[in-house]
Design a protein around this motif. Structure first.
Motif, mmCIF file in Angstrom:
data_model
loop_
_atom_site.group_PDB
_atom_site.id
_atom_site.type_symbol
_atom_site.label_atom_id
_atom_site.label_comp_id
_atom_site.label_asym_id
_atom_site.label_seq_id
_atom_site.Cartn_x
_atom_site.Cartn_y
_atom_site.Cartn_z
ATOM 1 N N UNK A 164 0.854 -1.175 0.000
ATOM 2 C CA UNK A 164 0.000 0.000 0.000
ATOM 3 C C UNK A 164 0.895 1.232 0.000
ATOM 4 N N UNK A 165 0.430 2.286 -0.648
ATOM 5 C CA UNK A 165 1.200 3.528 -0.658
ATOM 6 C C UNK A 165 0.242 4.698 -0.594
ATOM 7 N N UNK A 166 0.738 5.799 -0.078
ATOM 8 C CA UNK A 166 -0.053 7.014 0.033
ATOM 9 C C UNK A 166 0.877 8.180 -0.268
ATOM 10 N N UNK A 167 0.466 9.063 -1.142
ATOM 11 C CA UNK A 167 1.347 10.121 -1.614
ATOM 12 C C UNK A 167 1.410 11.292 -0.642
ATOM 13 N N UNK A 168 2.636 11.653 -0.263
ATOM 14 C CA UNK A 168 2.858 12.826 0.565
ATOM 15 C C UNK A 168 2.658 14.095 -0.251
ATOM 16 N N UNK A 169 2.783 13.965 -1.563
ATOM 17 C CA UNK A 169 2.614 15.039 -2.536
ATOM 18 C C UNK A 169 3.776 16.030 -2.508
ATOM 19 N N UNK A 170 3.787 16.975 -1.558
ATOM 20 C CA UNK A 170 4.857 17.970 -1.468
ATOM 21 C C UNK A 170 5.781 17.655 -0.284
ATOM 22 N N UNK A 171 7.052 17.992 -0.385
ATOM 23 C CA UNK A 171 7.989 17.649 0.693
ATOM 24 C C UNK A 171 7.709 18.346 2.017
ATOM 25 N N UNK A 172 7.061 19.510 1.984
ATOM 26 C CA UNK A 172 6.785 20.248 3.216
ATOM 27 C C UNK A 172 5.318 20.619 3.299
ATOM 28 N N UNK A 173 4.867 20.844 4.508
ATOM 29 C CA UNK A 173 3.475 21.258 4.723
ATOM 30 C C UNK A 173 3.196 22.602 4.058
ATOM 31 N N UNK A 174 4.157 23.506 4.110
ATOM 32 C CA UNK A 174 3.959 24.825 3.503
ATOM 33 C C UNK A 174 3.816 24.716 1.987
ATOM 34 N N UNK A 175 4.599 23.822 1.370
ATOM 35 C CA UNK A 175 4.477 23.608 -0.064
ATOM 36 C C UNK A 175 3.126 23.018 -0.437
ATOM 37 N N UNK A 176 2.647 22.095 0.382
ATOM 38 C CA UNK A 176 1.342 21.493 0.134
ATOM 39 C C UNK A 176 0.230 22.531 0.266
ATOM 40 N N UNK A 177 0.313 23.374 1.270
ATOM 41 C CA UNK A 177 -0.707 24.400 1.490
ATOM 42 C C UNK A 177 -0.748 25.396 0.339
ATOM 43 N N UNK A 178 0.409 25.619 -0.281
ATOM 44 C CA UNK A 178 0.465 26.560 -1.398
ATOM 45 C C UNK A 178 -0.300 26.052 -2.607
ATOM 46 N N UNK A 179 -0.145 24.772 -2.917
ATOM 47 C CA UNK A 179 -0.700 24.222 -4.156
ATOM 48 C C UNK A 179 -1.918 23.333 -3.963
ATOM 49 N N UNK A 180 -2.138 22.854 -2.730
ATOM 50 C CA UNK A 180 -3.293 21.996 -2.439
ATOM 51 C C UNK A 180 -3.820 22.337 -1.053
ATOM 52 N N UNK A 181 -4.396 23.527 -0.887
ATOM 53 C CA UNK A 181 -4.790 24.005 0.445
ATOM 54 C C UNK A 181 -5.828 23.142 1.151
ATOM 55 N N UNK A 182 -6.511 22.267 0.392
ATOM 56 C CA UNK A 182 -7.512 21.402 1.021
ATOM 57 C C UNK A 182 -6.892 20.160 1.663
ATOM 58 N N UNK A 183 -5.613 19.910 1.395
ATOM 59 C CA UNK A 183 -4.952 18.712 1.905
ATOM 60 C C UNK A 183 -3.978 19.061 3.024
ATOM 61 N N UNK A 184 -3.659 18.054 3.837
ATOM 62 C CA UNK A 184 -2.668 18.231 4.896
ATOM 63 C C UNK A 184 -1.773 16.996 4.969
ATOM 64 N N UNK A 185 -0.560 17.193 5.453
ATOM 65 C CA UNK A 185 0.319 16.050 5.700
ATOM 66 C C UNK A 185 -0.197 15.209 6.857
ATOM 67 N N UNK A 186 -0.982 15.829 7.736
ATOM 68 C CA UNK A 186 -1.490 15.115 8.904
ATOM 69 C C UNK A 186 -2.293 13.884 8.532
ATOM 70 N N UNK A 187 -3.125 13.977 7.493
ATOM 71 C CA UNK A 187 -3.930 12.826 7.073
ATOM 72 C C UNK A 187 -3.047 11.707 6.536
ATOM 73 N N UNK A 188 -2.002 12.077 5.801
ATOM 74 C CA UNK A 188 -1.077 11.084 5.267
ATOM 75 C C UNK A 188 -0.333 10.394 6.403
#
Length: 418
Positions: A164-188
């Motif tokens: 099983x795998x789950x994508x972290x998407x961006x290396x940092x939380x700030x990067x994720x918030x910039x491009x995918x504000x609806x997602x969080x690293x916390x769920x991953x």
């Protein structure tokens, strides 16, 4: 195959190509009860097992419909693309038909998120359950975990999937918030932690109860998009190192950002992903996992970026010439591994061969090391010079010149191998 199903396959296989974490290693699921397939012996995506075998996986999305609008994703809801969705039965039919025709050796199944996480995860679960229980399929299955899905669904899916795998998407939380504000690293993190705890629990139960079922026998992996946000190589690899240690991941994958959006938040990269940077990150990852390097030795505040013109192992050696040259006939295995041009296999051969006498240059070449690179960092029974005679910039120049000598430039600046 009907024309309608073929159209769906073209759309959803193409949409799945952006997920690079389609490994197929570590499974020990054998064929039972005269079933179909064998995940142990192991599309159409080619990937490699730990022992170097190339296998083919049917790599598809269940659907490219998605409720999220991640700027870096081709399946984002605002993107004007052709949409499609498989039914559960269609995925099962495709997998079994392709397997019986020897087109594939396993399934990689992911999905856009439609309605909500549990709705999507439940359909992925139905696919793998039907394959295992109704079709008696014992081949390899790599299943994506949907961020935010319930523990109950994830746990049940882990009983049928090999990895099983789950994508972290961006290396940092700030990067994720910039491009995918609806997602969080916390769920991953929550999902990775849950699966890892279940793996440990099932292994502990196996020590007491013989009939405990397998749970994600090939472990977990994750993926980060590289180059879409301004993180340094240090940021990326520190995140990878933390996730390796926290969740015992089998792999972290680094996917160079492919320009698919005119969003002003996205970098201007031309038309090609940063493939060389991606390669350097994989080399660094390899050094951390198999060569005994601590990530802080390779990347730190003084060196937050990897060199583009040389690999990270050579870069580290040139920054740490005080450790060299090492005597190949007396140095310990750990230091031999750190010599540029010597891999794990060659290091083991060196340690074994020197038991029978001192090693000479011709013997090192016969073992298979890259001597033209390694010679600047080692001495053996007949070494003609000492490393201290040269500076780091000189050694780097020698190695790059040797590498370039394999090629001849023509008048029109084309490279020809000779």
């Amino acid at each position: 195959m009907s024309e309608h199903l073929r159209e769906k396959l073209n759309i959803l296989a193409d949409a799945a190509k952006y997920d690079v974490s389609c490994s197929s290693s570590g499974s020990d699921r054998k064929n039972t009860n005269k079933g179909v397939g064998n995940g142990h012996s192991s599309g159409i995506c080619h990937t490699y097992t730990e022992d170097g075998r190339c296998v083919s996986l049917l790599k598809i999305l269940l659907t490219n419909h998605c409720i999220f609008d991640c700027a870096y994703c081709v399946s984002r809801k605002s993107n004007d693309i052709e949409r499609a969705a498989f039914t559960v039965d269609e995925v099962v039919e495709l997998t079994m038909n392709f397997y019986r025709r020897n087109y594939i050796e396993g399934l990689f199944l992911s999905s856009g998120i439609f309605k909500n996480a549990d709705f999507t995860m439940e359909r992925l679960l139905r696919v793998v359950k039907k394959l295992r229980l109704e079709e008696n399929y014992n081949g390899y299955i790599h299943l994506k975990t949907i961020p935010g899905a319930s523990d109950e669904l994830i746990k049940e899916a882990g009983l049928y999937a090999d990895r099983m795998s789950i994508n972290l998407e961006m290396p940092t939380e700030s990067g994720l918030k910039l491009l995918a504000p609806e997602k969080t690293h916390g769920e991953v993190i929550r999902s990775l932690d849950f699966v890892q705890n279940q793996v440990v629990q099932f292994k502990d139960e196996k020590k007491l109860i013989k009939s405990v079922p397998k749970f994600v026998p090939a472990g977990q992996s994750t993926q980060m998009v590289i180059g879409a946000t301004p993180e340094t190589d240090k940021d990326i690899m520190y995140t990878a190192d933390r996730f390796y240690k926290s969740f015992a991941l089998r792999r972290v994958y680094y996917s160079g950002y492919i320009p698919i959006s005119n969003d002003t938040r996205m970098p201007v990269l031309g038309t090609q992903p940063p493939l060389l940077r991606e390669n350097r990150l994989y080399q660094t990852d390899w050094l951390m996992r198999f060569y005994g390097f601590n990530v802080r030795e390779l990347l730190n505040d003084a060196n937050p970026h990897l060199d583009i013109d040389i690999d990270p192992k050579l870069s580290w050696a040139l920054r740490n010439l005080q450790h060299f040259p090492i005597d190949i006939n007396t140095a310990d295995y750990r230091m031999i591994l750190r010599v540029p041009g010597i891999g794990v296999g060659s290091a083991n051969k060196i340690v074994q061969a020197r038991k029978f006498g001192k090693l000479h240059i011709y013997q090192l070449k016969n073992i298979g090391i890259s001597y033209n690179r390694a010679k600047h960092f080692i001495k053996c029974a007949d070494t003609p010079f000492q490393l201290k005679d040269y500076q780091a910039t000189q050694i780097k120049g020698f190695i790059l010149a040797e590498s370039n000598s394999k090629y001849l430039k023509t008048d029109n600046n084309q490279l020809i191998l000779f």
